[in-house]
Design a protein around this motif. Structure first.
Motif, PDB file in Angstrom:
ATOM      1  N   GLY A  79      56.008  -4.180  34.951  1.00  0.00           N
ATOM      2  CA  GLY A  79      56.667  -5.361  35.560  1.00  0.00           C
ATOM      3  C   GLY A  79      56.049  -6.617  34.961  1.00  0.00           C
ATOM      4  O   GLY A  79      55.248  -7.234  35.672  1.00  0.00           O
ATOM      5  N   VAL A  80      56.388  -7.047  33.808  1.00  0.00           N
ATOM      6  CA  VAL A  80      57.388  -6.562  32.878  1.00  0.00           C
ATOM      7  C   VAL A  80      56.800  -6.487  31.473  1.00  0.00           C
ATOM      8  O   VAL A  80      55.871  -7.245  31.153  1.00  0.00           O
ATOM      9  N   ASP A 120      52.226  -6.633  32.212  1.00  0.00           N
ATOM     10  CA  ASP A 120      51.945  -6.250  30.815  1.00  0.00           C
ATOM     11  C   ASP A 120      51.572  -7.511  30.035  1.00  0.00           C
ATOM     12  O   ASP A 120      52.434  -8.312  29.666  1.00  0.00           O
ATOM     13  N   HIS A 121      50.281  -7.699  29.848  1.00  0.00           N
ATOM     14  CA  HIS A 121      49.770  -8.765  28.962  1.00  0.00           C
ATOM     15  C   HIS A 121      48.758  -8.097  28.050  1.00  0.00           C
ATOM     16  O   HIS A 121      47.947  -7.304  28.504  1.00  0.00           O
ATOM     17  N   THR A 140      68.715 -12.417  23.323  1.00  0.00           N
ATOM     18  CA  THR A 140      69.277 -11.323  22.517  1.00  0.00           C
ATOM     19  C   THR A 140      68.312 -10.151  22.483  1.00  0.00           C
ATOM     20  O   THR A 140      68.680  -9.005  22.684  1.00  0.00           O
ATOM     21  N   GLY A 170      61.051  -8.268  30.102  1.00  0.00           N
ATOM     22  CA  GLY A 170      61.277  -9.717  30.119  1.00  0.00           C
ATOM     23  C   GLY A 170      61.037 -10.271  28.729  1.00  0.00           C
ATOM     24  O   GLY A 170      60.660  -9.525  27.825  1.00  0.00           O
ATOM     25  N   GLY A 188      62.913  -9.174  33.859  1.00  0.00           N
ATOM     26  CA  GLY A 188      62.123 -10.306  34.359  1.00  0.00           C
ATOM     27  C   GLY A 188      62.776 -11.588  33.875  1.00  0.00           C
ATOM     28  O   GLY A 188      62.947 -11.773  32.660  1.00  0.00           O
ATOM     29  N   GLN A 200      63.744 -15.975  34.713  1.00  0.00           N
ATOM     30  CA  GLN A 200      63.683 -17.197  35.521  1.00  0.00           C
ATOM     31  C   GLN A 200      64.715 -18.219  35.046  1.00  0.00           C
ATOM     32  O   GLN A 200      65.405 -18.816  35.839  1.00  0.00           O
ATOM     33  N   GLY A 201      64.812 -18.449  33.721  1.00  0.00           N
ATOM     34  CA  GLY A 201      65.750 -19.450  33.188  1.00  0.00           C
ATOM     35  C   GLY A 201      67.192 -19.053  33.452  1.00  0.00           C
ATOM     36  O   GLY A 201      67.490 -17.857  33.600  1.00  0.00           O
ATOM     37  N   GLY A 214      58.678 -12.031  27.782  1.00  0.00           N
ATOM     38  CA  GLY A 214      57.252 -12.121  27.434  1.00  0.00           C
ATOM     39  C   GLY A 214      56.726 -13.524  27.684  1.00  0.00           C
ATOM     40  O   GLY A 214      57.481 -14.492  27.725  1.00  0.00           O
ATOM     41  N   ASP A 215      55.431 -13.580  27.857  1.00  0.00           N
ATOM     42  CA  ASP A 215      54.762 -14.843  28.184  1.00  0.00           C
ATOM     43  C   ASP A 215      54.416 -15.572  26.873  1.00  0.00           C
ATOM     44  O   ASP A 215      53.511 -15.155  26.156  1.00  0.00           O
TER      45      ASP A 215
END
Ligand SMILES: C[C@H](OP(=O)(O)OC[C@@H](O)[C@@H](O)[C@@H](O)Cn1c2nc(=O)[nH]c(=O)c-2cc2ccc(O)cc21)C(=O)N[C@@H](CCC(=O)N[C@@H](CCC(=O)O)C(=O)O)C(=O)O
Length: 333
Positions: free
Chosen positions: A61-62, A35-36, A112, A93, A163, A165-166, A95-96
């Motif tokens: 995803g995602v 999703d972008h 949050t 997630g 989603g 990573q951190g 988001g990018d």
């Protein structure tokens, strides 16, 4: 081990549907659509996939908490779930961040926002009236009239994956998610993630082993090793260019290389990247190689605690051929 496929809707939706149908025929269990904002819209794409398939689970995803409100996310995935006869899954997630700049979105309080969005969506999917007093999500008697399973005959208890990573996002993901989609292709990434996943699960009294830990991989498989590596290197370059210092250190990539690679990307020097990105660098950020090589790498990921392989872009130099090779892997796993 479960197998999924990640597809980026930067090709016509009917092409994405054809790949998904082929994956379903090869016994893949999940199809994840990214999703972008700049690609085809995720829920329109998922609706077509729902009609084109009849077994494979399908999901975002995602998605993220900022480009859509949690209520619209809940309404969208519940609608897809009804069309798909109960096969929807939902990935959320933070988001990018890079794409948010173009949209004037700040992407504040990501931990949050992801946690509250997941909780609010889960409540809305019960079909009951929801009042949610969060710091990023506020609902007052919001209700998805159609989500009542008695009305649709479809179980709306849609699994929610995060989603992440951190380290803190991984902890949050373990606490609120049924599963976690982790951008990573090397066992070291999952051995490191396991610590935060355990911490996040412990914090809410969950069993960590109940969480589906999906490796959202850069996957590139082909009989021709050179072609497989050539196909993986541009995606590896983007991953390195956006990688955190922790990730670079873990995989032995210097900050200077990261800068050089980022510069080559911005200049569009993809020929130069083929030499800048060595095969051993690609091995750190991708599941890449011929059938035997990739099978070996997937087994190493399983040993590191991965329970789902989401085979992601580029899949290989020829997508259809790669989907069939992974199908052979699924059959032999
Ligand atoms: C926010 C960020 O979390 P992260 O998990 O590292 O985010 C990186 C990516 O996962 C994120 O950009 C994703 O949305 C990327 N992403 C996609 N992003 C997209 O936009 N579209 C996609 O389709 C997509 C797919 C995808 C699949 C798998 C996956 O793992 C990631 C994917 C981060 O910086 N986390 C840190 C710091 C968190 C932080 O900011 N904490 C603050 C704020 C606290 C608060 O929120 O209240 C604090 O502690 O004070 C951490 O986890 O430790």
């Amino acid at each position: 081990m479960k197998f999924g496929i990640e597809l980026v809707p930067n090709e016509p939706v009917f092409k994405i549907a054809a790949y998904t149908k082929l994956a379903e025929e090869q016994s893949f269990e999940y199809a994840w659509i990214t999703d972008h904002y700049n690609n085809r819209e995720v829920y329109s794409t998922l609706s077509v996939l729902a009609l084109a398939t009849n077994k494979i689970k399908i999901g975002a995803g995602v998605t993220n908490p900022y480009t859509r409100s949690p209520v619209m996310t809940a309404a969208s995935i519940a609608s897809v779930n009804e069309i798909a006869g109960g096969r929807a899954v939902l990935g959320i997630g933070p988001g990018d961040k890079m794409t948010f700049e173009a949209l004037g979105l700040a992407g504040e309080k990501p931990l949050t926002a992801v946690k509250e969005t997941a909780e609010a969506v889960r409540e809305l999917l019960t079909g009951k009236k929801v009042t949610y007093e969060g710091s990023t999500v506020k609902l007052k008697n919001a209700k998805l009239d159609f989500a009542d399973p008695k009305k649709t005959g479809v179980d709306m208890n849609i699994p929610i994956y995060i989603g992440a990573q951190g380290p803190k996002m991984l902890e949050t993901a373990a606490a609120v998610g049924d599963g976690i989609l982790i951008n990573g292709s090397h066992p070291d990434d999952f051995k490191a993630a396991a610590v935060q996943i355990q911490k996040g699960a412990d914090a809410v009294g969950k069993k960590a082993e109940e969480i589906d830990v999906a490796a959202y991989t850069c996957f590139s498989i082909d009989d021709d090793l050179d072609k497989a590596y050539a196909s993986a290197k541009p995606v590896t370059a983007f991953i390195i260019a956006g990688a955190s210092d922790v990730l670079l250190e873990r995989h032995g990539i210097s900050k200077e290389s990261k800068t050089e690679i980022a510069e080559a990307i911005s200049k569009g020097d993809f020929k130069g990247l083929q030499t800048m990105i060595t095969d051993s660098m690609a091995d750190r950020f991708a599941v890449v190689g011929d059938f035997d090589e990739c099978m070996k790498k997937v087994k190493e990921l399983e040993k590191a605690g991965v329970t789902q392989i989401a085979a992601g872009s580029p899949l290989g130099p020829n997508k259809e051929k790669s989907i069939k090779l992974i199908g052979k892997m699924i059959a032999e796993f």
